[in-house]
Design a protein around this motif. Sequence first.
Motif, PDB file in Angstrom:
ATOM      1  N   CYS A 294       0.859  -1.178   0.000  1.00  0.00           N
ATOM      2  CA  CYS A 294       0.000   0.000   0.000  1.00  0.00           C
ATOM      3  C   CYS A 294       0.900   1.233   0.000  1.00  0.00           C
ATOM      4  O   CYS A 294       2.101   1.130   0.219  1.00  0.00           O
ATOM      5  CB  CYS A 294      -0.934   0.000   1.214  1.00  0.00           C
ATOM      6  N   LEU A 295       0.310   2.377  -0.205  1.00  0.00           N
ATOM      7  CA  LEU A 295       1.078   3.622  -0.233  1.00  0.00           C
ATOM      8  C   LEU A 295       1.164   4.291   1.136  1.00  0.00           C
ATOM      9  O   LEU A 295       1.985   5.186   1.340  1.00  0.00           O
ATOM     10  CB  LEU A 295       0.454   4.596  -1.234  1.00  0.00           C
ATOM     11  N   CYS A 296       0.291   3.861   2.063  1.00  0.00           N
ATOM     12  CA  CYS A 296       0.265   4.560   3.348  1.00  0.00           C
ATOM     13  C   CYS A 296       1.219   3.960   4.379  1.00  0.00           C
ATOM     14  O   CYS A 296       1.720   4.674   5.231  1.00  0.00           O
ATOM     15  CB  CYS A 296      -1.158   4.635   3.898  1.00  0.00           C
ATOM     16  N   ARG A 297       1.498   2.673   4.310  1.00  0.00           N
ATOM     17  CA  ARG A 297       2.355   2.044   5.313  1.00  0.00           C
ATOM     18  C   ARG A 297       3.777   2.605   5.217  1.00  0.00           C
ATOM     19  O   ARG A 297       4.376   2.628   4.158  1.00  0.00           O
ATOM     20  CB  ARG A 297       2.366   0.528   5.119  1.00  0.00           C
ATOM     21  N   LYS A 298       4.272   3.083   6.354  1.00  0.00           N
ATOM     22  CA  LYS A 298       5.644   3.582   6.370  1.00  0.00           C
ATOM     23  C   LYS A 298       6.590   2.437   5.988  1.00  0.00           C
ATOM     24  O   LYS A 298       6.383   1.328   6.465  1.00  0.00           O
ATOM     25  CB  LYS A 298       6.012   4.123   7.759  1.00  0.00           C
ATOM     26  N   PRO A 299       7.546   2.655   5.120  1.00  0.00           N
ATOM     27  CA  PRO A 299       8.144   3.925   4.742  1.00  0.00           C
ATOM     28  C   PRO A 299       7.390   4.719   3.669  1.00  0.00           C
ATOM     29  O   PRO A 299       7.897   5.749   3.209  1.00  0.00           O
ATOM     30  CB  PRO A 299       9.533   3.537   4.239  1.00  0.00           C
ATOM     31  N   GLY A 300       6.224   4.284   3.269  1.00  0.00           N
ATOM     32  CA  GLY A 300       5.399   5.095   2.376  1.00  0.00           C
ATOM     33  C   GLY A 300       5.028   6.404   3.056  1.00  0.00           C
ATOM     34  O   GLY A 300       4.982   6.495   4.282  1.00  0.00           O
ATOM     35  N   SER A 301       4.728   7.407   2.260  1.00  0.00           N
ATOM     36  CA  SER A 301       4.535   8.747   2.824  1.00  0.00           C
ATOM     37  C   SER A 301       3.098   9.256   2.722  1.00  0.00           C
ATOM     38  O   SER A 301       2.842  10.415   3.047  1.00  0.00           O
ATOM     39  CB  SER A 301       5.477   9.729   2.117  1.00  0.00           C
ATOM     40  N   LEU A 302       2.148   8.428   2.318  1.00  0.00           N
ATOM     41  CA  LEU A 302       0.796   8.912   2.073  1.00  0.00           C
ATOM     42  C   LEU A 302       0.134   9.510   3.318  1.00  0.00           C
ATOM     43  O   LEU A 302      -0.562  10.529   3.221  1.00  0.00           O
ATOM     44  CB  LEU A 302      -0.085   7.800   1.494  1.00  0.00           C
ATOM     45  N   MET A 303       0.349   8.918   4.500  1.00  0.00           N
ATOM     46  CA  MET A 303      -0.264   9.481   5.711  1.00  0.00           C
ATOM     47  C   MET A 303       0.244  10.897   5.970  1.00  0.00           C
ATOM     48  O   MET A 303      -0.536  11.791   6.316  1.00  0.00           O
ATOM     49  CB  MET A 303       0.004   8.588   6.926  1.00  0.00           C
ATOM     50  N   LEU A 304       1.538  11.098   5.787  1.00  0.00           N
ATOM     51  CA  LEU A 304       2.106  12.441   5.972  1.00  0.00           C
ATOM     52  C   LEU A 304       1.571  13.400   4.925  1.00  0.00           C
ATOM     53  O   LEU A 304       1.225  14.543   5.241  1.00  0.00           O
ATOM     54  CB  LEU A 304       3.635  12.390   5.907  1.00  0.00           C
ATOM     55  N   GLU A 305       1.491  12.944   3.683  1.00  0.00           N
ATOM     56  CA  GLU A 305       1.005  13.797   2.611  1.00  0.00           C
ATOM     57  C   GLU A 305      -0.445  14.213   2.858  1.00  0.00           C
ATOM     58  O   GLU A 305      -0.807  15.372   2.602  1.00  0.00           O
ATOM     59  CB  GLU A 305       1.150  13.080   1.269  1.00  0.00           C
ATOM     60  N   LYS A 306      -1.258  13.302   3.374  1.00  0.00           N
ATOM     61  CA  LYS A 306      -2.643  13.649   3.713  1.00  0.00           C
ATOM     62  C   LYS A 306      -2.676  14.728   4.792  1.00  0.00           C
ATOM     63  O   LYS A 306      -3.454  15.679   4.715  1.00  0.00           O
ATOM     64  CB  LYS A 306      -3.403  12.413   4.191  1.00  0.00           C
ATOM     65  N   ALA A 307      -1.852  14.563   5.815  1.00  0.00           N
ATOM     66  CA  ALA A 307      -1.819  15.540   6.905  1.00  0.00           C
ATOM     67  C   ALA A 307      -1.327  16.900   6.410  1.00  0.00           C
ATOM     68  O   ALA A 307      -1.882  17.942   6.783  1.00  0.00           O
ATOM     69  CB  ALA A 307      -0.933  15.031   8.042  1.00  0.00           C
ATOM     70  N   VAL A 308      -0.303  16.901   5.583  1.00  0.00           N
ATOM     71  CA  VAL A 308       0.232  18.142   5.027  1.00  0.00           C
ATOM     72  C   VAL A 308      -0.865  18.887   4.271  1.00  0.00           C
ATOM     73  O   VAL A 308      -1.058  20.095   4.451  1.00  0.00           O
ATOM     74  CB  VAL A 308       1.459  17.854   4.124  1.00  0.00           C
ATOM     75  N   ALA A 309      -1.613  18.156   3.443  1.00  0.00           N
ATOM     76  CA  ALA A 309      -2.687  18.787   2.663  1.00  0.00           C
ATOM     77  C   ALA A 309      -3.830  19.256   3.560  1.00  0.00           C
ATOM     78  O   ALA A 309      -4.309  20.383   3.426  1.00  0.00           O
ATOM     79  CB  ALA A 309      -3.203  17.814   1.611  1.00  0.00           C
ATOM     80  N   ARG A 310      -4.250  18.410   4.487  1.00  0.00           N
ATOM     81  CA  ARG A 310      -5.397  18.739   5.339  1.00  0.00           C
ATOM     82  C   ARG A 310      -5.147  19.956   6.221  1.00  0.00           C
ATOM     83  O   ARG A 310      -6.017  20.806   6.390  1.00  0.00           O
ATOM     84  CB  ARG A 310      -5.740  17.537   6.211  1.00  0.00           C
ATOM     85  N   PHE A 311      -3.959  20.039   6.806  1.00  0.00           N
ATOM     86  CA  PHE A 311      -3.669  21.094   7.778  1.00  0.00           C
ATOM     87  C   PHE A 311      -2.901  22.276   7.181  1.00  0.00           C
ATOM     88  O   PHE A 311      -2.584  23.212   7.909  1.00  0.00           O
ATOM     89  CB  PHE A 311      -2.901  20.513   8.972  1.00  0.00           C
TER      90      PHE A 311
END
Length: 161
Positions: free
Chosen positions: A100-117
């Motif tokens: 998946c793209l969200c599991r670290k070392p993937g960065s999707l969770m961070l990218e979502k947070a960056v966009a949301r906040f």
Amino acid sequence: MKKAVFLDRDGVLNKELGDYVCRFEDFKILEHNFTALKELQNRGYLLIVITNQGGLAKGWYSVEELDKMHDHLKRTYAEQGVLISEAYYCNHHPEYNGKCLCRKPGSLMLEKAVARFGIDASQSYFIGDRERDVMAGEAAGVTGILIDSDQPISEILSLIA
């Protein structure tokens, strides 16, 4: 734009057990980090949790149990004047769900947070106790800081501008 300190969960905010924290009863918050996180908040950083929770895919614990842990984490820090803005988690495991793209070392969770906040990644940091945390942060344009499991965050505050 805002700046943030992203935080891994196990071994950074709560005691590292060496494997998954599957039961609320085993979830022990590292109280020595209250003051350091309050200082980061006072410096203007949002505090956001980014955590892999592959035990969900394995069926070792439920989303309800995880929610209890995260609610307790947020409430306990709030009682110390520390606001955790959000807790993002990846519920996948490569042996059970594939990649998946969200599991670290993937960065999707961070990218979502960056966009949301509305976060400026270049002014932000990711504190984690695994190399995959640093890799995820750097993939999202965030400076990674590797600590030992259960290490006090106060010991690395000088690395954060």
